[in-house]
Scaffold this motif. Structure first.
Motif, PDB file in Angstrom:
ATOM      1  N   ARG A 284       0.825  -1.210   0.000  1.00  0.00           N
ATOM      2  CA  ARG A 284       0.000   0.000   0.000  1.00  0.00           C
ATOM      3  C   ARG A 284       0.857   1.257   0.000  1.00  0.00           C
ATOM      4  O   ARG A 284       0.545   2.232  -0.691  1.00  0.00           O
ATOM      5  CB  ARG A 284      -0.930  -0.015   1.213  1.00  0.00           C
ATOM      6  CG  ARG A 284      -2.092  -0.982   1.079  1.00  0.00           C
ATOM      7  CD  ARG A 284      -2.959  -1.026   2.312  1.00  0.00           C
ATOM      8  NE  ARG A 284      -4.141  -1.867   2.093  1.00  0.00           N
ATOM      9  CZ  ARG A 284      -4.974  -2.230   3.042  1.00  0.00           C
ATOM     10  NH1 ARG A 284      -4.779  -1.833   4.292  1.00  0.00           N
ATOM     11  NH2 ARG A 284      -6.017  -2.993   2.764  1.00  0.00           N
TER      12      ARG A 284
ATOM     13  N   ALA B 258       2.205   1.667  -3.434  1.00  0.00           N
ATOM     14  CA  ALA B 258       1.146   2.147  -4.327  1.00  0.00           C
ATOM     15  C   ALA B 258       0.924   3.646  -4.153  1.00  0.00           C
ATOM     16  O   ALA B 258       0.747   4.381  -5.128  1.00  0.00           O
ATOM     17  CB  ALA B 258      -0.148   1.378  -4.055  1.00  0.00           C
TER      18      ALA B 258
ATOM     19  N   ARG C  51       1.486   6.533  -6.921  1.00  0.00           N
ATOM     20  CA  ARG C  51       0.345   7.401  -7.225  1.00  0.00           C
ATOM     21  C   ARG C  51       0.743   8.868  -7.092  1.00  0.00           C
ATOM     22  O   ARG C  51       0.358   9.710  -7.913  1.00  0.00           O
ATOM     23  CB  ARG C  51      -0.818   7.072  -6.297  1.00  0.00           C
ATOM     24  CG  ARG C  51      -2.136   7.738  -6.696  1.00  0.00           C
ATOM     25  CD  ARG C  51      -3.241   7.399  -5.705  1.00  0.00           C
ATOM     26  NE  ARG C  51      -3.410   5.960  -5.559  1.00  0.00           N
ATOM     27  CZ  ARG C  51      -3.141   5.289  -4.444  1.00  0.00           C
ATOM     28  NH1 ARG C  51      -2.715   5.927  -3.362  1.00  0.00           N
ATOM     29  NH2 ARG C  51      -3.315   3.999  -4.395  1.00  0.00           N
TER      30      ARG C  51
ATOM     31  N   HIS D 266       2.905   9.853 -10.077  1.00  0.00           N
ATOM     32  CA  HIS D 266       2.091  10.009 -11.286  1.00  0.00           C
ATOM     33  C   HIS D 266       1.327  11.329 -11.251  1.00  0.00           C
ATOM     34  O   HIS D 266       1.289  12.058 -12.255  1.00  0.00           O
ATOM     35  CB  HIS D 266       1.112   8.838 -11.398  1.00  0.00           C
ATOM     36  CG  HIS D 266       0.116   8.997 -12.510  1.00  0.00           C
ATOM     37  ND1 HIS D 266       0.422   8.763 -13.837  1.00  0.00           N
ATOM     38  CD2 HIS D 266      -1.187   9.406 -12.485  1.00  0.00           C
ATOM     39  CE1 HIS D 266      -0.640   9.004 -14.574  1.00  0.00           C
ATOM     40  NE2 HIS D 266      -1.623   9.398 -13.792  1.00  0.00           N
TER      41      HIS D 266
ATOM     42  N   ARG E 129       1.186   5.033 -12.806  1.00  0.00           N
ATOM     43  CA  ARG E 129      -0.232   4.751 -12.528  1.00  0.00           C
ATOM     44  C   ARG E 129      -0.501   3.246 -12.544  1.00  0.00           C
ATOM     45  O   ARG E 129      -1.193   2.726 -11.661  1.00  0.00           O
ATOM     46  CB  ARG E 129      -1.115   5.460 -13.556  1.00  0.00           C
ATOM     47  CG  ARG E 129      -2.605   5.288 -13.306  1.00  0.00           C
ATOM     48  CD  ARG E 129      -3.409   6.097 -14.303  1.00  0.00           C
ATOM     49  NE  ARG E 129      -4.840   5.931 -14.080  1.00  0.00           N
ATOM     50  CZ  ARG E 129      -5.566   4.942 -14.595  1.00  0.00           C
ATOM     51  NH1 ARG E 129      -4.987   4.031 -15.364  1.00  0.00           N
ATOM     52  NH2 ARG E 129      -6.863   4.870 -14.341  1.00  0.00           N
ATOM     53  N   GLU E 130       0.042   2.546 -13.540  1.00  0.00           N
ATOM     54  CA  GLU E 130      -0.174   1.103 -13.623  1.00  0.00           C
ATOM     55  C   GLU E 130       0.461   0.384 -12.439  1.00  0.00           C
ATOM     56  O   GLU E 130      -0.129  -0.555 -11.874  1.00  0.00           O
ATOM     57  CB  GLU E 130       0.398   0.568 -14.936  1.00  0.00           C
ATOM     58  CG  GLU E 130      -0.372   1.008 -16.183  1.00  0.00           C
ATOM     59  CD  GLU E 130       0.007   2.400 -16.642  1.00  0.00           C
ATOM     60  OE1 GLU E 130       0.836   3.037 -15.950  1.00  0.00           O
ATOM     61  OE2 GLU E 130      -0.532   2.861 -17.673  1.00  0.00           O
TER      62      GLU E 130
ATOM     63  N   SER F 141       1.022   1.635  -9.445  1.00  0.00           N
ATOM     64  CA  SER F 141       0.224   1.934  -8.261  1.00  0.00           C
ATOM     65  C   SER F 141      -1.039   1.092  -8.218  1.00  0.00           C
ATOM     66  O   SER F 141      -1.410   0.545  -7.172  1.00  0.00           O
ATOM     67  CB  SER F 141      -0.133   3.424  -8.240  1.00  0.00           C
ATOM     68  OG  SER F 141      -1.024   3.719  -7.185  1.00  0.00           O
ATOM     69  N   LEU F 142      -1.712   0.956  -9.361  1.00  0.00           N
ATOM     70  CA  LEU F 142      -2.943   0.176  -9.417  1.00  0.00           C
ATOM     71  C   LEU F 142      -2.684  -1.294  -9.095  1.00  0.00           C
ATOM     72  O   LEU F 142      -3.426  -1.922  -8.328  1.00  0.00           O
ATOM     73  CB  LEU F 142      -3.581   0.311 -10.799  1.00  0.00           C
ATOM     74  CG  LEU F 142      -4.901  -0.434 -11.019  1.00  0.00           C
ATOM     75  CD1 LEU F 142      -5.966   0.067 -10.061  1.00  0.00           C
ATOM     76  CD2 LEU F 142      -5.372  -0.272 -12.466  1.00  0.00           C
ATOM     77  N   ASN F 143      -1.611  -1.861  -9.660  1.00  0.00           N
ATOM     78  CA  ASN F 143      -1.286  -3.269  -9.397  1.00  0.00           C
ATOM     79  C   ASN F 143      -0.965  -3.505  -7.925  1.00  0.00           C
ATOM     80  O   ASN F 143      -1.411  -4.489  -7.323  1.00  0.00           O
ATOM     81  CB  ASN F 143      -0.111  -3.698 -10.268  1.00  0.00           C
ATOM     82  CG  ASN F 143      -0.471  -3.779 -11.739  1.00  0.00           C
ATOM     83  OD1 ASN F 143      -1.635  -3.881 -12.103  1.00  0.00           O
ATOM     84  ND2 ASN F 143       0.527  -3.717 -12.598  1.00  0.00           N
TER      85      ASN F 143
ATOM     86  N   GLN G 172      -1.914  -1.699  -5.335  1.00  0.00           N
ATOM     87  CA  GLN G 172      -3.109  -1.521  -4.515  1.00  0.00           C
ATOM     88  C   GLN G 172      -4.019  -2.747  -4.610  1.00  0.00           C
ATOM     89  O   GLN G 172      -4.589  -3.193  -3.606  1.00  0.00           O
ATOM     90  CB  GLN G 172      -3.862  -0.267  -4.968  1.00  0.00           C
ATOM     91  CG  GLN G 172      -5.040   0.103  -4.079  1.00  0.00           C
ATOM     92  CD  GLN G 172      -4.616   0.433  -2.664  1.00  0.00           C
ATOM     93  OE1 GLN G 172      -3.702   1.219  -2.448  1.00  0.00           O
ATOM     94  NE2 GLN G 172      -5.264  -0.175  -1.681  1.00  0.00           N
ATOM     95  N   GLN G 173      -4.159  -3.298  -5.814  1.00  0.00           N
ATOM     96  CA  GLN G 173      -4.979  -4.496  -5.978  1.00  0.00           C
ATOM     97  C   GLN G 173      -4.382  -5.677  -5.216  1.00  0.00           C
ATOM     98  O   GLN G 173      -5.118  -6.462  -4.600  1.00  0.00           O
ATOM     99  CB  GLN G 173      -5.106  -4.825  -7.462  1.00  0.00           C
ATOM    100  CG  GLN G 173      -5.980  -3.858  -8.240  1.00  0.00           C
ATOM    101  CD  GLN G 173      -6.014  -4.170  -9.726  1.00  0.00           C
ATOM    102  OE1 GLN G 173      -5.182  -4.917 -10.235  1.00  0.00           O
ATOM    103  NE2 GLN G 173      -6.970  -3.607 -10.436  1.00  0.00           N
TER     104      GLN G 173
END
Length: 270
Positions: free
Chosen positions: A137, A140, A144, A147, A198-199, A201-203, A205-206
């Protein structure tokens, strides 16, 4: 107070600390944005005033602009740096408190969570999972923030480039400013496209959310753990967490590949 009540109190404290740290980091980002963008804009306004204002007219003294303007810039820089330093110190203090609360929670989990009756290696493994989740986290959030910073640079830089290009018709120096801003926008856009903040961070976080959901399912004995015995559940939990981590590593490797490599792999003959 029993162990479950103590654990609930510690969880509430952790949530409060995480919220305070998140708010402090948000404030720091705005302070950094002002330091890196606001102060240069003030300096640019002073320079533009010296170039565009006709000081031969009554009441438009150059000395007032060049005295009050630099004073305002100095005050702005000093105050923004002081606020940033205060926010950083506060964030560090709350981060230490958060680590202490998390350590206390892990010690309480030993007697209140299902893994208390399992082997010592699994207990150590289970207690390490919250730290792993929090690290995902934090990473991420860092990506973020990067970005958003570069994306803000692209947006603001694009607007200022248009304004500078329009003003360059009357003042030659604006053409150089437009060139510099255009280069800054291009560099920022290139950094965003190459590093893919961005990608990433998204990965991350998921992945953190998936691990958190798996921990809740294991603690409540729901979903895949509902019909498993006390000896089978720890192994299933560890396998699922390792599968999630492996997927995250694969996503990172995919982001490291150049864009042109993906179509070539898709069209390879069978």
């Amino acid at each position: 107070m029993d162990s479950s009540s103590s654990l609930l109190t510690v969880d509430q404290r952790i949530i409060e600390l995480e919220a305070e740290i998140s708010a402090t980091r948000f404030a720091k980002r705005w302070i950094v944005a002002w330091i890196t963008l606001g102060n240069p804009l003030l300096i640019g306004a002073i320079v533009a005033g010296n170039l565009l204002i006709d000081f031969s007219k009554p009441g438009s003294g150059r000395s007032a602009l060049n005295t009050l303007g630099p004073i305002a810039v100095i005050i702005s820089i000093v105050v923004s740096v002081l606020f940033w330093n205060a926010a950083r110190t506060y964030e560090r203090e709350k981060s230490v408190e958060l680590l202490q609360a998390q350590a206390e929670r892990r010690s309480l989990e030993v007697t209140t969570t299902p893994e208390a009756a399992t082997s010592q290696p699994f207990q150590e493994y289970y207690r390490s999972i919250p730290d792993l989740r929090d690290e995902y986290r934090r990473s991420a959030e860092r990506y973020r923030g990067r970005h958003n910073l570069f994306q803000l640079t692209v947006i603001v830089g694009s607007i200022l480039t248009s304004v500078s290009t329009t003003a360059a018709a009357e003042q030659g120096i604006w053409s150089w400013i437009a060139v510099g801003l255009s280069a800054l926008v291009s560099i920022s856009a290139g950094v965003i496209a190459y590093f893919k903040f961005r990608e990433r961070s998204l990965n991350l976080q998921q992945t953190a959310d998936s691990i958190d959901l798996e921990m809740q399912a294991y603690s409540l004995r729901i979903r895949r753990y509902r019909s498993l015995s006390p000896d089978e559940a720890p192994a299933a939990f560890a396998e699922e967490v390792e599968r999630i981590r492996e997927e995250q590593r694969k996503k990172e490797l995919q982001l490291e590949q150049p864009p042109e490599a993906v179509p070539q792999q898709r069209h390879q003959p069978l």
